[in-house]
Design a protein around this motif. Structure first.
Motif, PDB file in Angstrom:
ATOM      1  N   VAL A 296       0.992  -1.172  -0.162  1.00 52.54           N
ATOM      2  CA  VAL A 296       0.068   0.053   0.014  1.00 52.54           C
ATOM      3  C   VAL A 296       0.957   1.316   0.055  1.00 52.54           C
ATOM      4  CG1 VAL A 296      -1.718   1.192   1.322  1.00 52.54           C
ATOM      5  CG2 VAL A 296      -1.865  -1.186   0.819  1.00 52.54           C
TER       6      VAL A 296
ATOM      7  N   GLN B  26       0.829   4.169  -2.914  1.00 54.04           N
ATOM      8  CA  GLN B  26       0.427   5.661  -2.774  1.00 54.04           C
ATOM      9  C   GLN B  26       1.619   6.517  -3.017  1.00 54.04           C
ATOM     10  OE1 GLN B  26      -1.009   5.483   1.405  1.00 54.04           O
ATOM     11  NE2 GLN B  26      -2.978   5.575   0.560  1.00 54.04           N
TER      12      GLN B  26
ATOM     13  N   MET C  93       1.498   9.817  -5.506  1.00 52.61           N
ATOM     14  CA  MET C  93       2.263  11.125  -5.272  1.00 52.61           C
ATOM     15  C   MET C  93       3.237  11.711  -5.916  1.00 52.61           C
ATOM     16  SD  MET C  93       0.682  12.692  -2.790  1.00 52.61           S
ATOM     17  CE  MET C  93       1.892  13.629  -1.945  1.00 52.61           C
TER      18      MET C  93
ATOM     19  N   ILE D  76       1.942  12.777  -9.345  1.00 51.75           N
ATOM     20  CA  ILE D  76       1.087  13.926  -9.323  1.00 51.75           C
ATOM     21  C   ILE D  76       2.516  14.998  -9.221  1.00 51.75           C
ATOM     22  CG2 ILE D  76      -0.298  15.489  -7.716  1.00 51.75           C
ATOM     23  CD1 ILE D  76      -1.875  13.076  -6.855  1.00 51.75           C
TER      24      ILE D  76
ATOM     25  N   VAL E  25       3.160  18.250 -11.693  1.00 51.02           N
ATOM     26  CA  VAL E  25       3.370  19.406 -11.365  1.00 51.02           C
ATOM     27  C   VAL E  25       4.642  20.114 -11.859  1.00 51.02           C
ATOM     28  CG1 VAL E  25       3.455  21.064  -8.939  1.00 51.02           C
ATOM     29  CG2 VAL E  25       1.557  19.360  -9.410  1.00 51.02           C
TER      30      VAL E  25
ATOM     31  N   ASN F  17       3.491  13.768   9.213  1.00 54.95           N
ATOM     32  CA  ASN F  17       2.579  13.779   8.112  1.00 54.95           C
ATOM     33  C   ASN F  17       1.490  14.845   8.310  1.00 54.95           C
ATOM     34  OD1 ASN F  17       0.789  12.811   5.862  1.00 54.95           O
ATOM     35  ND2 ASN F  17       2.059  10.998   6.037  1.00 54.95           N
TER      36      ASN F  17
ATOM     37  N   ARG G 281       1.009  17.721   5.664  1.00 54.94           N
ATOM     38  CA  ARG G 281      -0.424  18.080   5.012  1.00 54.94           C
ATOM     39  C   ARG G 281      -0.719  19.661   5.477  1.00 54.94           C
ATOM     40  NH1 ARG G 281      -4.517  14.547   8.091  1.00 54.94           N
ATOM     41  NH2 ARG G 281      -4.007  16.042   9.587  1.00 54.94           N
TER      42      ARG G 281
ATOM     43  N   ALA H 244      -1.896  25.075  -1.270  1.00 50.54           N
ATOM     44  CA  ALA H 244      -3.199  24.830  -2.109  1.00 50.54           C
ATOM     45  C   ALA H 244      -4.004  26.203  -1.987  1.00 50.54           C
ATOM     46  CB  ALA H 244      -3.880  23.649  -1.630  1.00 50.54           C
TER      47      ALA H 244
ATOM     48  N   TRP I   8      -7.160  19.532   9.009  1.00 51.04           N
ATOM     49  CA  TRP I   8      -5.995  19.459   8.208  1.00 51.04           C
ATOM     50  C   TRP I   8      -5.271  20.774   8.681  1.00 51.04           C
ATOM     51  CZ3 TRP I   8      -7.599  18.351   2.518  1.00 51.04           C
ATOM     52  CH2 TRP I   8      -8.310  17.035   2.416  1.00 51.04           C
TER      53      TRP I   8
ATOM     54  N   VAL J 201      -2.266   5.124   5.434  1.00 50.60           N
ATOM     55  CA  VAL J 201      -3.271   5.213   4.003  1.00 50.60           C
ATOM     56  C   VAL J 201      -4.095   6.349   4.344  1.00 50.60           C
ATOM     57  CG1 VAL J 201      -5.183   4.057   3.116  1.00 50.60           C
ATOM     58  CG2 VAL J 201      -3.318   2.501   3.891  1.00 50.60           C
TER      59      VAL J 201
ATOM     60  N   ASN K  33      -2.130   9.668   3.827  1.00 51.03           N
ATOM     61  CA  ASN K  33      -1.501   9.563   2.361  1.00 51.03           C
ATOM     62  C   ASN K  33      -2.745  10.130   1.471  1.00 51.03           C
ATOM     63  OD1 ASN K  33       0.239   9.113  -0.065  1.00 51.03           O
ATOM     64  ND2 ASN K  33       1.056   7.893   1.603  1.00 51.03           N
ATOM     65  N   GLU K  34      -3.984   9.609   1.636  1.00 48.54           N
ATOM     66  CA  GLU K  34      -5.029   9.982   0.948  1.00 48.54           C
ATOM     67  C   GLU K  34      -5.178  11.326   0.889  1.00 48.54           C
ATOM     68  OE1 GLU K  34      -8.245   7.685   2.401  1.00 48.54           O
ATOM     69  OE2 GLU K  34      -7.752   5.822   1.230  1.00 48.54           O
ATOM     70  N   ASP K  35      -5.043  12.028   2.184  1.00 55.95           N
ATOM     71  CA  ASP K  35      -5.257  13.504   2.373  1.00 55.95           C
ATOM     72  C   ASP K  35      -4.237  14.151   1.390  1.00 55.95           C
ATOM     73  OD1 ASP K  35      -7.306  12.998   4.150  1.00 55.95           O
ATOM     74  OD2 ASP K  35      -5.981  13.569   5.875  1.00 55.95           O
ATOM     75  N   MET K  36      -2.978  13.552   1.693  1.00 50.32           N
ATOM     76  CA  MET K  36      -1.756  14.446   0.738  1.00 50.32           C
ATOM     77  C   MET K  36      -2.059  14.365  -0.605  1.00 50.32           C
ATOM     78  SD  MET K  36       0.241  15.925   2.718  1.00 50.32           S
ATOM     79  CE  MET K  36       1.675  15.858   1.727  1.00 50.32           C
ATOM     80  N   ARG K  37      -2.595  13.365  -1.143  1.00 49.72           N
ATOM     81  CA  ARG K  37      -2.803  13.014  -2.549  1.00 49.72           C
ATOM     82  C   ARG K  37      -4.057  13.722  -2.848  1.00 49.72           C
ATOM     83  NH1 ARG K  37      -4.043   6.984  -3.447  1.00 49.72           N
ATOM     84  NH2 ARG K  37      -6.138   7.693  -2.679  1.00 49.72           N
ATOM     85  N   LYS K  38      -4.950  13.967  -2.320  1.00 45.96           N
ATOM     86  CA  LYS K  38      -6.159  14.706  -2.482  1.00 45.96           C
ATOM     87  C   LYS K  38      -5.666  16.040  -2.825  1.00 45.96           C
ATOM     88  CE  LYS K  38     -10.167  13.678  -0.870  1.00 45.96           C
ATOM     89  NZ  LYS K  38     -11.197  13.707   0.500  1.00 45.96           N
ATOM     90  N   ILE K  39      -4.815  16.964  -1.766  1.00 48.81           N
ATOM     91  CA  ILE K  39      -4.247  18.059  -1.816  1.00 48.81           C
ATOM     92  C   ILE K  39      -3.418  18.287  -2.908  1.00 48.81           C
ATOM     93  CG2 ILE K  39      -3.102  19.929  -0.433  1.00 48.81           C
ATOM     94  CD1 ILE K  39      -3.879  18.608   2.128  1.00 48.81           C
ATOM     95  N   SER K  40      -2.611  17.490  -3.296  1.00 50.19           N
ATOM     96  CA  SER K  40      -1.714  17.537  -4.308  1.00 50.19           C
ATOM     97  C   SER K  40      -2.460  17.494  -5.640  1.00 50.19           C
ATOM     98  CB  SER K  40      -0.568  16.211  -4.336  1.00 50.19           C
ATOM     99  OG  SER K  40       0.197  16.410  -3.108  1.00 50.19           O
ATOM    100  N   ALA K  41      -3.462  16.779  -5.511  1.00 49.33           N
ATOM    101  CA  ALA K  41      -4.175  16.688  -6.939  1.00 49.33           C
ATOM    102  C   ALA K  41      -4.911  17.822  -7.336  1.00 49.33           C
ATOM    103  CB  ALA K  41      -5.332  15.573  -7.040  1.00 49.33           C
TER     104      ALA K  41
ATOM    105  N   ALA L 127      -2.228  20.271  -8.591  1.00 53.70           N
ATOM    106  CA  ALA L 127      -1.859  19.969  -9.863  1.00 53.70           C
ATOM    107  C   ALA L 127      -3.045  20.680 -10.870  1.00 53.70           C
ATOM    108  CB  ALA L 127      -1.774  18.507  -9.941  1.00 53.70           C
TER     109      ALA L 127
ATOM    110  N   TRP M  45      -8.544   9.373  -6.566  1.00 53.39           N
ATOM    111  CA  TRP M  45      -7.623  10.364  -5.955  1.00 53.39           C
ATOM    112  C   TRP M  45      -8.329  11.570  -5.181  1.00 53.39           C
ATOM    113  CZ3 TRP M  45      -3.126  10.940  -9.862  1.00 53.39           C
ATOM    114  CH2 TRP M  45      -2.336   9.573 -10.101  1.00 53.39           C
TER     115      TRP M  45
END
Lengths: 312, 312, 312, 312, 312
Positions: free
Chosen positions: C244, C248, C252, C255, C259, D249, D253, D260, D311, E246, E249-257, E260, E311
């Motif tokens: 996982v 993940q 990242m 992405i 960027v 983390n 974040r 962002a 966050w 997990v 990381n989902e949070d980070m990915r969301k923010i990064s997305a 982007a 994402w």
């Protein structure tokens, strides 16, 4: 002494009786019906017969009256998919007979038969000598399987600690699964072997006992090695986690460092892109090249700094 | 009493027979043919002979009739590549003789011979005294190997917890592998030593037994230390994971914090780079320096804040 | 021989007395009052009776005088929610009687009764034969539960190592919990079975003992398999963590790489958006397309580089 | 009865002989030469003497003929650097004498001497009473060391779960190392104590045996506690990993969320910084404040949203 | 038979002597002085007395001559802070007397007294019956504590695998600490119970022994359950690590997305914000809306793509 050809099972024991002669009957995945004649002739215990037909037993040694019933697991390493293939040999020995039942892809007992026929001094110890020869062969064949696993463990270690970026979790896990399975197939054999080596049994010559002790010793070595692999693979799995984590983080850091470098000229350009009426630098003749130089200097110094920190 | 020179093996036992004299025959990686004369003269068991020629045995003690057969592992620490090199000594002792077979890079039995010859009061206990002298030497030589490992463990601990950013997973893993291998080589020796120390055996004087007990004790200490290393290395591997993770994350946070600081003037510059007809600030005389000051103030205050949070 | 119909419990024993006849009384979750007549008739020990009524015992075998009291756990795999449902059978056997008490959703003892009635040669061994038949059935029914778990373990392995991005921590954990619970229900049974198989007991024919040995063997196999699952699931949980994490992190990185690519034209555009009076490129006829081309080239080369590094 | 002053070692035993008197000789890190007179007078076994001079033994109890030889580890907690300092006491007792050899920073045997002299009813049990008094003292002094470790474990737990962001991996690891070392020093003592408590030995009164049983019990408690610490520290090390990971983390974040938020006005500003001839908004009187307001609204709504998600 | 009221301790034994009568003396955290009369009257061993006064013993059973000395740990679950509170009961039984000493917050022995007085058939077995009644009560009271822990384990499992983002490392760790502590308090009791159940002792009726066997059985169940909790909590701690990782990381990915997505219009706006003289698009009538549309389309398509990839 050996008599070939098809023998009527019904009178096998009769012919063997008297003298040192004994009958060896070998079967491959027999059905209940096929096995019935054998069962009746040698008066085998129904529970042992059930085990012999269904297979999938743990390695074990059981005494049913005078008859010894032994279950062995054979192991073969299939390099193509890095899997240990297990087979099963179930052996009945009694006064004057030995019955072997093979399941799966086991040892070629044919070779054992030829080998033992070439050693008449062993053959005179009766069925016990055959039992030893089979067990010895099965345990000897663990050797190449161990070698195969050993090579894979070394390979996976090299992969994990090489600079290439590969996550070997799956391979490590699957190797570990094979090792655990092999351990379960080989380890329970040690205890019945030990018993054959140290306790009195009418079917087993004291002289043959020494040989069973030798097999026990081989088995303990196999167990030592497999447990060693298990421990190493557990550590490698953990090391893999940190190796992969480190390498991935290095990538992220590299990308982020480059983005950070690019952010500086973007910021400077933004400043000189502002529309204030009074921005004296804008009208300087060398303002533009001066700013470009500034950008280059800042980026270069950041680059050097990041390089030194090992980030790029 | 000792008689040097080349002795005809065929009559070795004859010459030794009578009195306390005994023969010591030392061989280095003999082939089957070379070993044959010895085997015949001392009537050694074929299984033990097979082990002595092929080596790669587990440490063990076997009795074949009156003959004692012992397998020992020697260990030597090679500092250059942090590896424990294992050798093997296989010993047969019987009434009037001792046969030693060395494989790999083992202990220099020559020294043992000289040392034991200087202690005639030991020599009179016969082959058992030689057996003890060899085992004692082998176990004593574990000492420097343990020292070497101990130094490495301490070094690796320091590296893991130093501020430098190094992933020591590979080194830790390889040390652990050496420790596990050493454990497998030394641990099984304890049980046969214990037996020699506590049970009666015609070849072993009660007085010599005390010495075997002492060796057992040394072995237990070696085992304690190796198990200690194993446990420590397991913990260090885990600690390394968190140390590396923490340091890498610190880098990322630092880079991100700088990018965040740069984002503010970029945003402000963007705003004053808009082309609206009516943006009163643009025509102010001190608009440009005011915005530059604002940018500096915001960046500085962010910088201070991040510094305080330990992010920069 | 078997007599059906409703029998007055009060005289059950009387009727059974004499000859080989015996009474089998089966109860389902009895209350204390319901159980009272049985207790009095067969003179059961109050502690065992308390256990039989309250259930939730560990599997065990107790001797209260001449009476054997055994607690068994039944296991059934419910595929819909991947849960092992445990039931409990408590058995009293004594001279001339067997009392079974079922709790939860146990094995259908009805089938066992029919099966055993079809084997009069077994029935003549008295209550011990019934005890064996029940235990054998219970242990046989562990088989499908093991199969169910085995399928789930394989499924979860495939999921963890598939390319899809799923965190299977929950499923792995819950499977492990079931395995641990099953182990606790099945393992303690081995020891009392072993005792029944190897020790003398007036109620248990030597011939029946062989059958209990067979059950013990089945139990050991169940235990082997469950311990194998436990070890595998522990490793899978760890492997899942790294799988996982890796996936993940790949997201990242992807992405971030995009960027980073976008940052380059933004920077270039910023530079040519500056308002310096003297920026010769701005007045070139092909300045604009040249810059666009430059942007495209840089982005493309970055794209190729990142692709090659496996980042995109 | 006790006689002070300097006694000629050569005649110590002579003077002690007859009656219940015995000699107690205490030495601190003696050299081989210093120890020689003692060795000769009490006829100590050369192997035990070697151990007594070199120290660094495992805790053990050995019988050399009538003489008991015991090795004890003393432990002292040094709070300043959170380290358990180990010392060693080696004791010989025989008919009429006790010889104690101290190495490192051990227990002050002086106090023990004074204490035991105040209990003449104990002293009359001879050297065994002294042996007990020393062992009891050594084990009692484990208490404060355990206390010290216990405090540190509690402290480290608090640190790990406090909101502050500290990586305690190093401290946890080092505590664990001390606990493991202490365990190795204390645990092997239990077995020889048990032996002294339960077996017959001519030097040890049955009445004194009860006291050794009490010491064994104390030792088991020490072992229980140390094993408890070991297990807790293993779990804390793991918990530390997740705590640190979580906190780091959270920082990332937070930074990313702010970046962002800043990206939105930057994008909007970029749009209104474009140089299209026909951008009607640019000429609106309230275009500029409207865009500023839009930026503020978007940023604020993002801020609120991120805040709610935990966050920021 | 029971006689209430204040009894002169000095003559307690005298009064009890003769017949089946016995004295039960209950004390709560006595000082040495308070305990002195009791010690003298029943001739208790000084070591046991010391233990009884200082408490903090491991659960154990010791024989001092004819007197049995037992140490029990009581456990109570305090739900408010999820802690197992341990108390201690120390019991002396001898011919004609039972002395109980309570420390901490133990079981209300008062209830036990009342209960046992209502069962005269038990009381006639003498002090052993009282001992059983107390032990039975103590072990029974482990039940609610186990229940409490079980509920917490289930709760913590639900929390870890719920979608909410909580790091439960602290709670899991603290539960594990309680479980380990409880195990240490309950487990060592099994061995002395077993002894009481199986060995002969003049104070313990064979009939009472069956009851001690029953307690042993309860204890084993408690141990099984606690070890189950320990194993589960170890796995949950690991699962928690991956769950939290997990989710973060989902949070980070969301923010990064989202960052982007915002980068694309920023880049496009930058391009059309360049000041080249010849940028034909700028003078197109629909250039501005066309670019806005392009931005919207790109952002939307990215949004859809990211959504599909899971994402956003």
């Amino acid at each position: 002494m050996r008599r070939g050809g098809t023998l009527e099972i019904d009178h096998a024991l009769e012919q063997a009786a008297g003298g040192d002669a004994f009958v060896w009957i070998g079967l491959y995945e027999p059905t209940e019906r096929e096995f019935d004649a054998v069962r009746r002739e040698f008066d085998l215990h129904p529970l042992a017969v059930e085990d012999a037909i269904n297979a999938h037993q743990r390695p074990k040694l059981e005494l049913y009256g005078e008859t010894i019933f032994m279950v062995l697991k054979t192991a073969q390493y299939v390099d193509s998919n890095e899997v240990i293939e297990l087979g099963e040999i179930l052996i009945f020995i009694g006064e004057g007979f030995i019955v072997t039942v093979r399941h799966g892809e086991p040892t070629h007992l044919h070779d054992v038969r030829e080998q033992i026929e070439g050693q008449p001094e062993l053959l005179k110890h009766g069925p016990a000598a055959v039992l030893h020869a089979i067990v010895d062969r099965v345990v000897d064949e663990y050797g190449p399987a161990i070698e195969g696993l050993s090579d894979d463990v070394t390979e996976v270690e090299d992969e994990v600690f090489s600079s290439g970026m590969v996550n070997r979790a799956e391979r490590i896990y699957k190797l570990k699964r094979e090792v655990l399975q092999f351990l379960r197939a080989a380890t329970p054999l040690a205890e019945p072997m030990e018993r054959l080596a140290h306790r009195e049994h009418p079917l087993i010559d004291p002289e043959v006992r020494t040989y069973f002790r030798d097999v026990t010793d081989h088995l303990r070595r196999v167990q030592d090695q497999l447990e060693g692999f298990r421990d190493l693979l557990t550590s490698v799995l953990e090391a893999n986690l940190s190796q992969v984590g480190v390498r991935q983080n290095e990538d992220m850091r590299k990308i982020s460092a480059w983005v950070a470098i690019a952010a500086v000229p973007t910021m400077l350009a933004g400043i000189y892109g502002m529309n204030f009426d009074h921005m004296p630098e804008l009208s300087w003749t060398y303002g533009y090249p001066a700013v470009l130089t500034l950008m280059a200097v800042v980026c270069l110094s950041l680059f050097i700094r990041f390089k030194r920190a090992g980030w790029l």
